[in-house]
Design a protein around this motif. Structure first.
Motif, PDB file in Angstrom:
ATOM      1  N   VAL A  42       0.887  -1.037  -0.013  1.00  0.00           N
ATOM      2  CA  VAL A  42       0.083   0.091   0.147  1.00  0.00           C
ATOM      3  C   VAL A  42       0.780   1.215  -0.083  1.00  0.00           C
ATOM      4  N   ALA A  43       1.930   1.291   0.803  1.00  0.00           N
ATOM      5  CA  ALA A  43       2.938   2.396   0.814  1.00  0.00           C
ATOM      6  C   ALA A  43       3.602   2.662  -0.178  1.00  0.00           C
ATOM      7  N   ARG A  44       4.000   1.495  -1.025  1.00  0.00           N
ATOM      8  CA  ARG A  44       4.860   1.835  -2.326  1.00  0.00           C
ATOM      9  C   ARG A  44       4.004   2.035  -3.476  1.00  0.00           C
ATOM     10  N   ALA A  45       2.267   1.487  -3.519  1.00  0.00           N
ATOM     11  CA  ALA A  45       1.470   2.273  -4.300  1.00  0.00           C
ATOM     12  C   ALA A  45       1.115   3.660  -4.078  1.00  0.00           C
ATOM     13  N   ALA A  46       1.328   4.141  -2.960  1.00  0.00           N
ATOM     14  CA  ALA A  46       0.985   5.527  -2.479  1.00  0.00           C
ATOM     15  C   ALA A  46       1.978   6.521  -2.605  1.00  0.00           C
ATOM     16  N   GLY A  47       3.305   5.797  -3.099  1.00  0.00           N
ATOM     17  CA  GLY A  47       4.408   6.603  -3.169  1.00  0.00           C
ATOM     18  C   GLY A  47       4.942   7.227  -1.669  1.00  0.00           C
ATOM     19  N   ILE A  48       4.855   6.446  -0.505  1.00  0.00           N
ATOM     20  CA  ILE A  48       5.183   6.823   0.679  1.00  0.00           C
ATOM     21  C   ILE A  48       5.782   5.877   1.444  1.00  0.00           C
ATOM     22  N   SER A  49       6.368   6.026   2.650  1.00  0.00           N
ATOM     23  CA  SER A  49       7.026   5.070   3.349  1.00  0.00           C
ATOM     24  C   SER A  49       6.016   4.340   4.272  1.00  0.00           C
ATOM     25  N   LYS A  50       6.385   3.031   4.537  1.00  0.00           N
ATOM     26  CA  LYS A  50       5.538   2.268   5.249  1.00  0.00           C
ATOM     27  C   LYS A  50       5.407   2.627   6.807  1.00  0.00           C
TER      28      LYS A  50
END
Length: 208
Positions: A42-50
């Motif tokens: 989810v974080a990767r798809a949103a372009g942010i960190s976990k």
């Protein structure tokens, strides 16, 4: 300079960042289920960190609960919009389904998210589910009460039984629609209108 409490990341306001995360997570949960969804993905798809996801929502369950709240409000608001309009009886029921089809036309994952059998039963999630379930049940009870009153039926148990039946019909129709992605919202409105006419109108066109 210290970051503002409502600041997000890279200049994105926190509220906007949360909406972005919830949009991505809702698709993931609605597509793969709670068990099959990974916060890192989810974080990767949103372009942010976990870690940022956890900073905003606390846990995977917290993220899921926020997605459920968003999805429940989306459907609940549409059902209430129809309820506060000027239609009653069977027309209100058809309009309600029409509104649900329209809202979910391009995001059918929302329905799957709301009916995920792998969802956790933590208090955080259960509270959200109960709130939206109670809201939708109350609106259904109101609509069914109006419908039966038009036919002179006001028995409380009759209303309760018919409310449960109506909610079951809605769930079944929505499940069928989600399982048939080739069917558009317009197709379903035509189908529901046709089925209601077949069930409640005789060959002469007189309401039973």
């Amino acid at each position: 300079m210290a970051a503002r409490p409502n600041a997000g990341t890279k200049g994105v306001p926190r509220a906007d960042r949360e909406r972005q995360i919830l949009a991505v997570a809702s698709v993931a949960f609605g597509t793969h289920g709670f068990v099959g969804t990974n916060v890192a993905d989810v974080a990767r798809a949103a372009g942010i960190s976990k870690p940022l996801v956890y900073a905003y929502f606390g846990s995977k369950e917290g993220l899921y609960a926020a997605c459920l709240d968003r999805a429940g409000a989306l459907l609940g608001d549409e059902i209430e919009r129809v309820a506060r309009g000027d239609v009653v009886g069977l027309e209100r029921g058809v309009r309600t389904l029409e509104g649900m089809f329209d809202v979910l036309e391009d995001q059918r994952h929302v329905w799957r998210l709301l009916h995920d059998r792998s969802a956790p039963s933590t208090p955080e999630v259960a509270t959200v589910v109960a709130a939206h379930t109670d809201r939708i049940h109350a609106l259904a009870h109101e609509g069914v009460s109006e419908l039966l009153a038009l036919a002179g039926v006001q028995d409380g148990l009759d209303v309760s039984a018919m409310t449960a039946t109506w909610l079951g019909i809605v769930d079944s129709l929505m499940d069928w629609w989600v399982a048939h992605p080739e069917q558009s919202a317009a197709d379903m409105v035509e189908r529901v209108t046709r089925l209601v006419a077949a069930l409640f109108t005789d060959a002469a066109g007189a309401t039973r």
